[in-house]
Design a protein around this motif. Structure first.
Motif, PDB file in Angstrom:
ATOM      1  N   GLN A   1       0.847  -1.199   0.000  1.00  0.00           N
ATOM      2  CA  GLN A   1       0.000   0.000   0.000  1.00  0.00           C
ATOM      3  C   GLN A   1       0.876   1.241   0.000  1.00  0.00           C
ATOM      4  O   GLN A   1       1.927   1.265   0.621  1.00  0.00           O
ATOM      5  CB  GLN A   1      -0.904  -0.012   1.225  1.00  0.00           C
ATOM      6  CG  GLN A   1      -2.000   1.038   1.169  1.00  0.00           C
ATOM      7  CD  GLN A   1      -2.993   0.873   2.301  1.00  0.00           C
ATOM      8  OE1 GLN A   1      -2.854  -0.009   3.152  1.00  0.00           O
ATOM      9  NE2 GLN A   1      -3.991   1.726   2.334  1.00  0.00           N
ATOM     10  N   VAL A   2       0.408   2.251  -0.712  1.00  0.00           N
ATOM     11  CA  VAL A   2       1.151   3.501  -0.851  1.00  0.00           C
ATOM     12  C   VAL A   2       0.393   4.611  -0.142  1.00  0.00           C
ATOM     13  O   VAL A   2      -0.825   4.729  -0.268  1.00  0.00           O
ATOM     14  CB  VAL A   2       1.320   3.861  -2.334  1.00  0.00           C
ATOM     15  CG1 VAL A   2       1.932   5.245  -2.482  1.00  0.00           C
ATOM     16  CG2 VAL A   2       2.171   2.812  -3.041  1.00  0.00           C
ATOM     17  N   GLN A   3       1.101   5.409   0.601  1.00  0.00           N
ATOM     18  CA  GLN A   3       0.528   6.604   1.206  1.00  0.00           C
ATOM     19  C   GLN A   3       1.168   7.834   0.573  1.00  0.00           C
ATOM     20  O   GLN A   3       2.389   7.861   0.347  1.00  0.00           O
ATOM     21  CB  GLN A   3       0.752   6.641   2.724  1.00  0.00           C
ATOM     22  CG  GLN A   3      -0.002   5.568   3.496  1.00  0.00           C
ATOM     23  CD  GLN A   3       0.712   4.228   3.448  1.00  0.00           C
ATOM     24  OE1 GLN A   3       1.920   4.158   3.586  1.00  0.00           O
ATOM     25  NE2 GLN A   3      -0.033   3.164   3.261  1.00  0.00           N
ATOM     26  N   LEU A   4       0.328   8.825   0.306  1.00  0.00           N
ATOM     27  CA  LEU A   4       0.794  10.061  -0.313  1.00  0.00           C
ATOM     28  C   LEU A   4       0.346  11.239   0.547  1.00  0.00           C
ATOM     29  O   LEU A   4      -0.820  11.316   0.937  1.00  0.00           O
ATOM     30  CB  LEU A   4       0.218  10.204  -1.716  1.00  0.00           C
ATOM     31  CG  LEU A   4       0.556   9.077  -2.692  1.00  0.00           C
ATOM     32  CD1 LEU A   4      -0.263   9.218  -3.966  1.00  0.00           C
ATOM     33  CD2 LEU A   4       2.039   9.067  -3.013  1.00  0.00           C
ATOM     34  N   ALA A   5       1.258  12.150   0.813  1.00  0.00           N
ATOM     35  CA  ALA A   5       0.940  13.311   1.645  1.00  0.00           C
ATOM     36  C   ALA A   5       1.337  14.580   0.914  1.00  0.00           C
ATOM     37  O   ALA A   5       2.530  14.798   0.656  1.00  0.00           O
ATOM     38  CB  ALA A   5       1.660  13.212   2.988  1.00  0.00           C
ATOM     39  N   GLU A   6       0.340  15.382   0.579  1.00  0.00           N
ATOM     40  CA  GLU A   6       0.603  16.638  -0.127  1.00  0.00           C
ATOM     41  C   GLU A   6       0.780  17.773   0.879  1.00  0.00           C
ATOM     42  O   GLU A   6       0.238  17.748   1.981  1.00  0.00           O
ATOM     43  CB  GLU A   6      -0.554  17.019  -1.062  1.00  0.00           C
ATOM     44  CG  GLU A   6      -0.937  15.979  -2.071  1.00  0.00           C
ATOM     45  CD  GLU A   6      -2.140  15.179  -1.659  1.00  0.00           C
ATOM     46  OE1 GLU A   6      -2.870  14.705  -2.557  1.00  0.00           O
ATOM     47  OE2 GLU A   6      -2.365  15.016  -0.442  1.00  0.00           O
ATOM     48  N   SER A   7       1.504  18.797   0.440  1.00  0.00           N
ATOM     49  CA  SER A   7       1.645  20.020   1.229  1.00  0.00           C
ATOM     50  C   SER A   7       1.986  21.167   0.294  1.00  0.00           C
ATOM     51  O   SER A   7       2.388  20.942  -0.855  1.00  0.00           O
ATOM     52  CB  SER A   7       2.725  19.866   2.298  1.00  0.00           C
ATOM     53  OG  SER A   7       3.981  19.626   1.707  1.00  0.00           O
TER      54      SER A   7
END
Length: 122
Positions: free
Chosen positions: A1-7
């Motif tokens: 599973q991949v987690q992506l965190a934008e900012s």
């Protein structure tokens, strides 16, 4: 599973610049393409730019060519979207996405971040 965190999403004035970041974690080795999408209220989701993690090959939608630049860091786990000469039409929620497609970054994306809001005002 991949987690992506934008900012990086903020409110800016017309003509301003912003850089969005997307940090990937989890099953990173399964990611070949990373992309930025955006969606404005009442409009459909639009792919803004994509980049191949290993080759660096980038694609852009016509409306941002020459103004936006997608890139990734040396570790290839963070993607950036440098946005210049912003207009009110660029206002939207921007989402980072990842794909396991090995060669074609214009296909479907199956991992998504929560989004970061960009607002451009005059």
């Amino acid at each position: 599973q991949v987690q992506l965190a934008e900012s990086g999403g903020v409110s800016v004035q017309v003509g301003g610049s912003l850089r969005l970041s997307c940090a990937a974690s989890g099953y990173i080795s399964g990611i070949y393409c990373m992309a930025w999408f955006r969606q404005a209220p009442g409009k459909g989701r639009e792919r803004v730019a994509s980049i191949h993690r290993f080759t660096g090959w980038a694609l852009y939608t016509d409306s941002v060519k020459g103004r936006f630049t997608i890139s990734r860091d040396n570790t290839k786990t963070t993607a950036y979207l440098q946005m210049n000469s912003l207009t009110p039409e660029d206002s939207a929620m921007y989402y980072c996405a990842a794909s396991a497609a090995r060669a074609d970054c214009s296909g479907e994306y199956n991992s998504w971040g929560q989004g970061t809001q960009v607002t451009v005002s005059s």
